[in-house]
Design a protein around this motif. Structure first.
Motif: not given
Lengths: 420, 309
Positions: A154-158, A193-194, A268-270, A290-291
């Protein structure tokens, strides 16, 4: 020495021999009761975690006829060590196993088919039905690997950065690129993005590939990863780094530690990863910042992500197959599975009874992961997957990211390696 | 006619020669057996493997493939890159380690307060396990928050962070830097030992004759150090050519194939692609190239009579 003396000596010797035989026989009967030793190999993402040692002690205490002896091997060396140990005849009876290696080991007839044992296993109805397929070569074929712990990407995002920038969490590839572009400021060493081009990056890549509509194999099992659609999705992924420059300059060689470190450090933001990193990420950045989201899809009507299974196998060369199955099937029972999934190893349980427990349904990270299981796609059980995941993907992805080869060339190489 | 006494003396000499030959052989036999077991057998096995296609877990399916693996070398585009990288790696690393070691030895040979402690500390890089060296340098060279980038940016040498390990032009030099750092103490210690063996009177005589420090170094120190330099260099060339730990951990041979060397390529082919026959073929080729280079090097040494000195 007189005749009597000789007789005495002979009688004494016979007496000693008789005593030794008697004691030996007694020891022999003790030996007959000695437990069957099952040698089990595994890797743990965090080898300092005491959970597994406690599980083994619990199993040994409750199964007096079996004694499990385990050996920890780091994941990066696990495949090599296993192959060489099995070739030398000193391999374990059972072991933790990745779906990546299934095709290769089944081709080498190194794994024991488990169909008969599973038919008698009480827990079989509790396993999420479609996860049995991760342990098979064909849907109709036998199960070689007991499903145990799995992950979906899944994707983590700030959350805080998205709010400040007035961005909504991305659901599509277009949204994702727009957000990543807006959150990139290379002068401040900040990127959207990382992207992980180094070791282990193939899972993240495959998650985006399938979310973009590409497939590794078609319904007939033919390799289609170099199809025109796949080339297009791969080009989009490469362009994140080359054209849009939304990933750090170090992306071509960044592995897990670098990608996680960059997200934790606010570079990184995601970041695309799985539930295994949720504790580390939230400890560092705070739960509020963190979302977590499903991997954005090219077409939101067709969501997809990558799943990979860490199961358990019994090796064909084992002389203790029954006892080995007892242990690996016990690991897939409700209580041991809950202990494993709830530990720092933190992967998804394959049992419906465990997945329904509040600690999983009420945890956002577990929830998004388990939802992903409904549409996740695993690596196909081809003999070349082990080589692709260990080296071929990394070398060719890096060459594509550096502009040394095209998206098509990269996928042709991967298709060739998969079909070895 | 020969006298009987003379012929019997000759026979007994012959017997004695026979006996003197048997006992040393007997005494050497454990060592010989060990050598056969741990050196000759693996070499013979590798040569055998290079002519076969081995199914490691199914030895019954192993096939004799004649020269197929060697023909595969000609069609392998990666081997050429790996070979070039190997040459750069060996030459670059050994030259810089040698120069660094020479400077280090000259410094450590001078008298200064705390010299004994500095001599001990200087060995730390050599004594540090390769895995730790690799991890330490990986983080120091990190492209996002590495110490090296931070220092260079703060010193005004760089305007922005560089991903040293992720750029094709800098990945191999970055790993070489780590290996040079690790290997300098080895050269320094070897050369320091040689320096201390040079008689002090030679330096004294040169100084009395009014020789400058450079002339003393050029005409006394360097010629007397040369045999040690050359032998150490040869040893180091062999070790460096086979050494892949740092590269494997720091870049995995990447990005792409930018830092892939011959032994790492052989390892990937054997253990990751499970193509042990081809992996062994690459290893055999490396041995042949290395043996050729070493023979040429030794001949060069002999022709300059450095060995005699």
């Amino acid at each position: 020495m007189g005749r009597l003396g000789w007789l005495r000596t002979v009688l004494l010797c016979l007496g000693i021999v008789g005593l030794v035989l008697l004691l030996g026989g007694g020891a022999g009967s003790l030996h007959a009761q000695a437990p069957t030793v099952v040698r089990y190999w595994l890797w743990l993402d965090d080898p300092t975690e005491p959970m597994f040692d406690q599980l083994v002690k619990e199993f040994n205490a409750n199964h007096p006829g079996i004694k499990v002896e385990y050996q920890l091997v780091p994941l990066s060396e696990y495949h090599d060590k296993l192959v060489t140990a099995l070739a030398a005849g000193s391999g374990p009876d059972a072991g933790r196993f990745k779906d990546w290696w299934l095709g290769e080991f089944v081709k080498l007839t190194a794994l024991e088919p488990l169909a008969n044992s599973i038919a008698k296993w009480v827990g079989r109805g509790d396993v999420i039905e479609n996860l049995w397929n991760t342990g098979k070569i064909t849907t109709a074929g036998p199960v070689y690997m007991m499903p145990h712990q799995f992950i979906t990407f899944y994707l983590y995002y700030r959350k805080d950065w998205f709010t400040q920038a007035g961005l909504k969490p991305p659901a599509t590839f277009d949204d994702f690129l727009a957000a990543a572009t807006k959150l990139t400021d290379s002068a401040k060493n900040q990127y959207g993005f990382g992207l992980r081009g180094g070791a282990g990056g193939q899972d993240q890549w495959l998650a985006f590939m399938v979310a973009g509509g590409a497939r590794m194999v078609d319904a007939q099992g033919k390799v289609v990863i170099n199809s025109p659609e796949a080339v297009k999705v791969n080009q989009w992924y490469i362009d994140l780094f080359r054209t849009h420059k939304v990933a750090p300059l170090s992306a071509p060689t960044d592995a897990y530690a670098q990608v996680l470190g960059a997200f934790q450090a606010g570079t990184t933001a995601m970041m695309a990863h799985h539930v295994g990193s949720s504790v580390l990420v939230t400890q560092k950045l705070g739960v509020a910042n963190v979302g977590v989201l499903p991997i954005p899809a090219a077409d939101p009507a067709k969501p997809a992500t990558m799943a990979t299974m860490s199961g358990n196998v019994v090796f064909a060369a084992s002389k203790q197959k029954e006892a080995a199955f007892s242990f690996i099937s016990w690991l897939s029972e409700t209580t041991p599975m809950d202990k494993w999934s709830g530990s720092r190893q933190g992967q998804l349980p394959v049992l419906k009874s465990v997945a329904r427990l509040p600690r999983y349904t009420e945890n956002t990270f577990f929830k998004v992961s388990l939802d992903g299981a409904n549409y996740a796609i695993a690596w196909p059980p081809l003999p070349g997957v082990g080589y692709v995941s260990a080296q071929a993907w990394q070398a060719n992805m890096q060459r594509a990211l550096l502009g040394q080869i095209s998206s098509k060339d990269m996928l042709d190489e991967i298709a060739k390696a998969l079909q070895r | 006619m020969r006298s009987p006494r003379r012929s019997s003396a000759k026979a007994s000499r012959g017997n004695r020669r026979g006996r003197t030959w048997v006992l040393p052989l007997f005494l050497l036999s454990p060592a010989l057996a060990l050598l056969l077991g741990i050196v000759a057998y693996p070499i013979a096995r590798a040569i055998w493997l290079s002519f076969h296609r081995l199914e490691i877990l199914r030895p019954d399916l192993t096939q004799y493939v004649a020269l197929d693996n060697y023909r595969g070398l000609l069609q392998d585009p990666v081997i050429r890159i790996a070979l070039q990288n190997s040459v750069v790696w060996v030459v670059g690393v050994v030259v810089f380690q040698c120069l660094g070691g020479l400077v280090g030895a000259l410094i450590l040979n001078r008298r200064f307060p705390g010299r004994a402690m500095v001599r001990g500390l200087a060995l730390i890089p050599w004594a540090t396990p390769s895995v730790l060296v690799a991890l330490m340098w990986t983080w120091m060279l990190d492209g996002n928050y590495g110490l090296v980038n931070d220092l260079l940016v703060k010193a005004g040498i760089l305007s922005r962070f560089q991903p040293w390990l992720a750029q094709p032009w800098s990945a191999l030099p970055a790993v070489m830097l780590a290996d040079v750092w690790q290997g300098i103490p080895f050269f320094a210690v070897m050369l320091l030992a040689a320096l201390q063996a040079i008689p002090e009177d030679l330096f004294e005589a040169a100084r009395i004759d009014g020789a400058s420090p450079w002339r003393v170094f050029r005409h006394i120190t360097l010629p007397l150090l040369l045999p040690t330099i050359l032998i150490t260099t040869m040893l180091r060339m062999i070790w460096t050519a086979n050494y892949m730990d740092l590269i494997m951990i720091m870049t995995g041979g990447g990005p792409g194939y930018s830092s892939l060397t011959i032994p790492l390529h052989a390892y990937y082919m054997a253990y990751k692609r499970l193509d042990f026959g081809y992996g062994a073929t690459i290893a055999i080729v490396q041995v042949a190239i290395l043996a050729g280079a070493i023979v040429a090097y030794l001949r060069q040494l002999r022709s300059h009579e450095v060995m005699v000195q």
